[in-house]
Design a protein around this motif. Sequence first.
Motif, PDB file in Angstrom:
ATOM      1  N   GLY A   1       0.676  -1.134  -0.009  1.00  0.00           N
ATOM      2  CA  GLY A   1       0.145   0.186   0.167  1.00  0.00           C
ATOM      3  C   GLY A   1       0.916   1.790   0.055  1.00  0.00           C
ATOM      4  N   PHE A   2      -0.018   2.471  -0.227  1.00  0.00           N
ATOM      5  CA  PHE A   2       0.734   3.973   0.232  1.00  0.00           C
ATOM      6  C   PHE A   2       1.691   4.008   0.781  1.00  0.00           C
ATOM      7  N   CYS A   3       1.602   3.466   2.532  1.00  0.00           N
ATOM      8  CA  CYS A   3       2.578   3.600   3.628  1.00  0.00           C
ATOM      9  C   CYS A   3       3.345   2.724   2.912  1.00  0.00           C
ATOM     10  N   GLY A   4       2.907   1.248   3.606  1.00  0.00           N
ATOM     11  CA  GLY A   4       4.054   0.539   3.594  1.00  0.00           C
ATOM     12  C   GLY A   4       4.917  -0.186   2.566  1.00  0.00           C
TER      13      GLY A   4
ATOM     14  N   VAL B   1       3.440  -8.901   3.696  1.00  0.00           N
ATOM     15  CA  VAL B   1       2.576  -9.392   4.400  1.00  0.00           C
ATOM     16  C   VAL B   1       1.303  -9.093   3.206  1.00  0.00           C
ATOM     17  N   ASP B   2       0.493  -9.313   1.823  1.00  0.00           N
ATOM     18  CA  ASP B   2      -0.658  -8.674   1.810  1.00  0.00           C
ATOM     19  C   ASP B   2      -1.659  -8.997   0.974  1.00  0.00           C
ATOM     20  N   ASN B   3      -2.661  -8.611   0.451  1.00  0.00           N
ATOM     21  CA  ASN B   3      -3.725  -9.391   0.094  1.00  0.00           C
ATOM     22  C   ASN B   3      -3.693  -8.912  -1.063  1.00  0.00           C
TER      23      ASN B   3
ATOM     24  N   ILE C   1      -1.293 -12.936   2.079  1.00  0.00           N
ATOM     25  CA  ILE C   1      -2.233 -13.653   2.840  1.00  0.00           C
ATOM     26  C   ILE C   1      -3.398 -12.711   3.216  1.00  0.00           C
ATOM     27  N   ASP C   2      -4.791 -13.276   3.210  1.00  0.00           N
ATOM     28  CA  ASP C   2      -5.729 -12.301   4.147  1.00  0.00           C
ATOM     29  C   ASP C   2      -5.737 -12.468   5.521  1.00  0.00           C
ATOM     30  N   VAL C   3      -4.950 -11.601   6.437  1.00  0.00           N
ATOM     31  CA  VAL C   3      -5.019 -11.487   7.572  1.00  0.00           C
ATOM     32  C   VAL C   3      -6.271 -11.109   8.658  1.00  0.00           C
ATOM     33  N   ALA C   4      -7.176 -11.160   8.136  1.00  0.00           N
ATOM     34  CA  ALA C   4      -8.279 -11.169   8.658  1.00  0.00           C
ATOM     35  C   ALA C   4      -8.871 -12.369   8.336  1.00  0.00           C
TER      36      ALA C   4
ATOM     37  N   GLN D   1      -8.420  -1.774   5.466  1.00  0.00           N
ATOM     38  CA  GLN D   1      -9.286  -0.498   4.959  1.00  0.00           C
ATOM     39  C   GLN D   1      -9.181   1.137   5.670  1.00  0.00           C
ATOM     40  N   ARG D   2      -8.517   1.934   4.414  1.00  0.00           N
ATOM     41  CA  ARG D   2      -7.955   3.126   5.090  1.00  0.00           C
ATOM     42  C   ARG D   2      -8.624   4.475   4.637  1.00  0.00           C
ATOM     43  N   ALA D   3      -9.732   3.919   4.126  1.00  0.00           N
ATOM     44  CA  ALA D   3     -10.369   5.696   3.662  1.00  0.00           C
ATOM     45  C   ALA D   3     -11.393   5.665   4.182  1.00  0.00           C
TER      46      ALA D   3
ATOM     47  N   ASP E   1     -15.379  -5.237   9.720  1.00  0.00           N
ATOM     48  CA  ASP E   1     -14.819  -6.912   9.591  1.00  0.00           C
ATOM     49  C   ASP E   1     -13.121  -6.966   9.162  1.00  0.00           C
ATOM     50  N   ASN E   2     -13.407  -6.582   7.912  1.00  0.00           N
ATOM     51  CA  ASN E   2     -11.477  -6.466   7.687  1.00  0.00           C
ATOM     52  C   ASN E   2     -10.485  -5.928   8.544  1.00  0.00           C
ATOM     53  N   ASN E   3     -10.850  -4.708   8.852  1.00  0.00           N
ATOM     54  CA  ASN E   3     -10.006  -4.249  10.065  1.00  0.00           C
ATOM     55  C   ASN E   3     -10.098  -4.675  11.504  1.00  0.00           C
TER      56      ASN E   3
ATOM     57  N   VAL F   1     -16.968   5.492   9.617  1.00  0.00           N
ATOM     58  CA  VAL F   1     -17.302   4.076  10.579  1.00  0.00           C
ATOM     59  C   VAL F   1     -15.653   3.418  10.660  1.00  0.00           C
ATOM     60  N   TYR F   2     -15.096   3.769   9.280  1.00  0.00           N
ATOM     61  CA  TYR F   2     -13.469   3.792   9.546  1.00  0.00           C
ATOM     62  C   TYR F   2     -12.663   3.859  10.568  1.00  0.00           C
ATOM     63  N   HIS F   3     -12.811   5.863  10.968  1.00  0.00           N
ATOM     64  CA  HIS F   3     -12.191   5.789  11.995  1.00  0.00           C
ATOM     65  C   HIS F   3     -12.818   4.919  13.023  1.00  0.00           C
TER      66      HIS F   3
ATOM     67  N   THR G   1     -13.276   2.163  13.524  1.00  0.00           N
ATOM     68  CA  THR G   1     -12.008   0.697  13.580  1.00  0.00           C
ATOM     69  C   THR G   1     -11.083   1.049  14.371  1.00  0.00           C
ATOM     70  N   LYS G   2     -10.573   1.904  14.383  1.00  0.00           N
ATOM     71  CA  LYS G   2      -8.808   2.164  14.673  1.00  0.00           C
ATOM     72  C   LYS G   2      -9.470   2.826  16.602  1.00  0.00           C
ATOM     73  N   VAL G   3     -10.431   3.098  16.633  1.00  0.00           N
ATOM     74  CA  VAL G   3     -10.642   3.463  18.524  1.00  0.00           C
ATOM     75  C   VAL G   3     -10.294   1.747  18.682  1.00  0.00           C
TER      76      VAL G   3
ATOM     77  N   GLN H   1      -1.295   8.295  13.261  1.00  0.00           N
ATOM     78  CA  GLN H   1      -1.112   9.318  12.487  1.00  0.00           C
ATOM     79  C   GLN H   1      -1.539   9.811  12.006  1.00  0.00           C
ATOM     80  N   GLY H   2      -1.289  11.642  11.473  1.00  0.00           N
ATOM     81  CA  GLY H   2      -1.968  11.874  10.679  1.00  0.00           C
ATOM     82  C   GLY H   2      -2.014  12.058   9.024  1.00  0.00           C
ATOM     83  N   ILE H   3      -2.610  12.999   8.348  1.00  0.00           N
ATOM     84  CA  ILE H   3      -2.835  12.826   7.328  1.00  0.00           C
ATOM     85  C   ILE H   3      -1.444  12.581   6.284  1.00  0.00           C
ATOM     86  N   VAL H   4      -1.275  11.614   4.918  1.00  0.00           N
ATOM     87  CA  VAL H   4       0.150  11.686   4.698  1.00  0.00           C
ATOM     88  C   VAL H   4      -0.043  12.564   3.525  1.00  0.00           C
ATOM     89  N   TRP H   5       0.540  12.865   3.474  1.00  0.00           N
ATOM     90  CA  TRP H   5       0.400  13.228   1.915  1.00  0.00           C
ATOM     91  C   TRP H   5       1.601  13.580   1.304  1.00  0.00           C
TER      92      TRP H   5
HETATM   93  P1  NAD Z   1      -3.169   1.615   1.310  1.00  0.00           P
HETATM   94  O1  NAD Z   1      -4.955   1.147   1.598  1.00  0.00           O
HETATM   95  O2  NAD Z   1      -2.157   1.853   0.688  1.00  0.00           O
HETATM   96  O3  NAD Z   1      -2.865   0.394   1.667  1.00  0.00           O
HETATM   97  C1  NAD Z   1      -2.911  -0.764   2.490  1.00  0.00           C
HETATM   98  C2  NAD Z   1      -2.937  -2.586   2.248  1.00  0.00           C
HETATM   99  O4  NAD Z   1      -3.449  -3.112   3.459  1.00  0.00           O
HETATM  100  C3  NAD Z   1      -2.546  -2.527   0.959  1.00  0.00           C
HETATM  101  O5  NAD Z   1      -2.262  -2.518   0.243  1.00  0.00           O
HETATM  102  C4  NAD Z   1      -3.987  -3.714   1.730  1.00  0.00           C
HETATM  103  O6  NAD Z   1      -4.064  -4.558  -0.226  1.00  0.00           O
HETATM  104  C5  NAD Z   1      -3.769  -4.205   1.987  1.00  0.00           C
HETATM  105  N1  NAD Z   1      -5.086  -4.975   3.220  1.00  0.00           N
HETATM  106  C6  NAD Z   1      -5.625  -4.397   3.544  1.00  0.00           C
HETATM  107  N2  NAD Z   1      -6.665  -4.971   3.847  1.00  0.00           N
HETATM  108  C7  NAD Z   1      -6.165  -6.202   4.354  1.00  0.00           C
HETATM  109  C8  NAD Z   1      -5.897  -8.607   4.904  1.00  0.00           C
HETATM  110  N3  NAD Z   1      -7.145  -8.407   5.474  1.00  0.00           N
HETATM  111  N4  NAD Z   1      -4.456  -9.036   4.755  1.00  0.00           N
HETATM  112  C9  NAD Z   1      -4.104  -8.117   4.033  1.00  0.00           C
HETATM  113  N5  NAD Z   1      -4.237  -7.407   3.542  1.00  0.00           N
HETATM  114  C10 NAD Z   1      -4.852  -6.288   3.773  1.00  0.00           C
HETATM  115  O7  NAD Z   1      -3.821   2.059   3.396  1.00  0.00           O
HETATM  116  P2  NAD Z   1      -2.433   3.460   3.348  1.00  0.00           P
HETATM  117  O8  NAD Z   1      -2.217   4.787   2.741  1.00  0.00           O
HETATM  118  O9  NAD Z   1      -0.476   2.851   3.223  1.00  0.00           O
HETATM  119  O10 NAD Z   1      -2.462   3.039   5.031  1.00  0.00           O
HETATM  120  C11 NAD Z   1      -1.640   2.164   5.560  1.00  0.00           C
HETATM  121  C12 NAD Z   1      -2.235   2.243   7.413  1.00  0.00           C
HETATM  122  O11 NAD Z   1      -1.793   3.535   8.499  1.00  0.00           O
HETATM  123  C13 NAD Z   1      -3.267   1.972   7.720  1.00  0.00           C
HETATM  124  O12 NAD Z   1      -4.279   1.316   8.723  1.00  0.00           O
HETATM  125  C14 NAD Z   1      -4.438   3.657   7.580  1.00  0.00           C
HETATM  126  O13 NAD Z   1      -5.404   3.445   8.473  1.00  0.00           O
HETATM  127  C15 NAD Z   1      -2.428   3.910   8.490  1.00  0.00           C
HETATM  128  N6  NAD Z   1      -2.716   5.370   8.113  1.00  0.00           N
HETATM  129  C16 NAD Z   1      -3.056   5.882   6.820  1.00  0.00           C
HETATM  130  C17 NAD Z   1      -2.860   7.679   6.181  1.00  0.00           C
HETATM  131  C18 NAD Z   1      -3.053   8.109   5.307  1.00  0.00           C
HETATM  132  O14 NAD Z   1      -2.947   9.052   5.243  1.00  0.00           O
HETATM  133  N7  NAD Z   1      -3.035   7.272   4.191  1.00  0.00           N
HETATM  134  C19 NAD Z   1      -2.856   8.049   7.784  1.00  0.00           C
HETATM  135  C20 NAD Z   1      -3.358   7.714   8.801  1.00  0.00           C
HETATM  136  C21 NAD Z   1      -3.079   6.478   9.270  1.00  0.00           C
END
Ligand code: NAD
Length: 406
Positions: free
Chosen positions: A10-13, A30-32, A73-76, A100-102, A118-120, A197-199, A201-203, A225-229
Amino acid sequence: MKIAILGGDGFCGWPTALHLSAQGHDIVIVDNLSRRRIDQELGAESLTPISSIEERIAAWQEVSGNTIRFANIDVAQEYDDLLKFIIDEELEAIVHFAEQRAAPYSMKNSKNKRYTIDNNVNATGNVLTAIVESERDVHLVHLGTMGVYGYGTAGMKIPEGYLDIEVTTDEDENGNPLAEPTRVQQQILYPTNPGSVYHLTKVLDQNLFAYFAKNDALRITDLHQGIVWGTNTRETSLDERLINRFDYDGDYGTVLNRFLMQAAVGYPLTVHGTGGQTRAFIHIQDTVRCIQIAIENPPATGERVKIFNQMTETHRVRDLANLLAKIADAQVELVPNPRNEAPENELHVKNDTFLDLGLNPTKLEEGLLLEVTEIARKYADRADLSKVPATSLWTSKQSAGVPPSV
Ligand code: NAD
Ligand code: USQ
């Protein structure tokens, strides 16, 4: 160290995996690949052309000589595979991004609300349960959100996770009257106030962490974490095939990156409501550095969850829009706010832990124009303008016309 990056595509990973690999750590992703499937479902694509996970890993090997491995692997959902993975890999740390982060995606319809919960929650519950069952001593670093606190100040800076409280009582624990009122001091998790609902799940994640740290002595760090840019980091800039994703669509695009893209293609900046919302921000280069710092400073066994506020600046949405209007000659448009949120708020946040541990923040004014010219304008021809409007509405039949109670 041997480190697993859950959600490492993902974007941060992805930039985190590269950064830690460049530091000499042994990394397994690990990513699904659910995020790529959601792009297809939404008919949206990253502005930047991202390679497949296989191409990304091969390119990193070519550029750096380092090997990153990948497990789908689907971690959930795939608990047994996750458990076997944790036992076999003998990990020292797990970084958990796999959720799921949006917020808009989580509010779109009942299916998405249920999927996000469910997922988070399952992903976090499975990781914690599997670490216990594996009997491995793994430090878990989770990406949480500033949004667990809500976006207010309560007359003070938002502390890093815990709030000192003092209660005056005139009776003891058994209810017997005391000769004189007595002050009792405690530290509690800062009260939560999620905005989607997303936020939410973090609670829920926060309570899972508190319980597993208390009951099983797991070592856990939760990064609010705050909003990543921004887009690229030192490592993702090394080769076009390593480029990071850039979301701009109405569901996944976050505010500043959306404004950068909109400025680049001449689309009026979509300020929700009055733009009086103040939010916390951090550049992606600082995200990866913070995660490195968190890994290097784990809690001791038996210590409560370490919570750091992972943000470097706060800004009001309309100020960001006006800044871009000035530096990139963009138009600004106030559009009806699709969300149920306070139209105006102040936000003051403590972030001393990372600064004390050596974080040297990337400033907004330094990187902003570079992002417009080097990323947003460069890939502007890939933009699908029909995907820009935010169409996910927070209102339900019950809430229509009721002002937000925040
Ligand atoms: P993203 O959606 O780009 O990346 C998340 C990754 O997790 C994806 O590659 C997705 O395929 C994978 N994933 C999701 N559910 C999964 C599962 N059940 N099993 C395996 N893989 C799974 O999101 P991101 O922007 O990289 O955010 C990563 C984390 O950082 C999130 O938890 C988000 O809440 C947190 N975060 C992000 C931001 C932001 O601005 N992007 C800000 C604060 C916190
Ligand atoms: N906004 C606009 N115009 C837009 C998009 C957003 O005015 O075109 C406004 C929103 O109404 C909101 C603010 O900008 O007031 C932030 O929205 P966002 O989409 O950038 O951020 P958010 O939904 O909070 O979610 C993002 C990430 C999430 C992370 C969170 C950190 O998607 O994973 O947890 O930022 S924080 O906001 O600090 O809680």
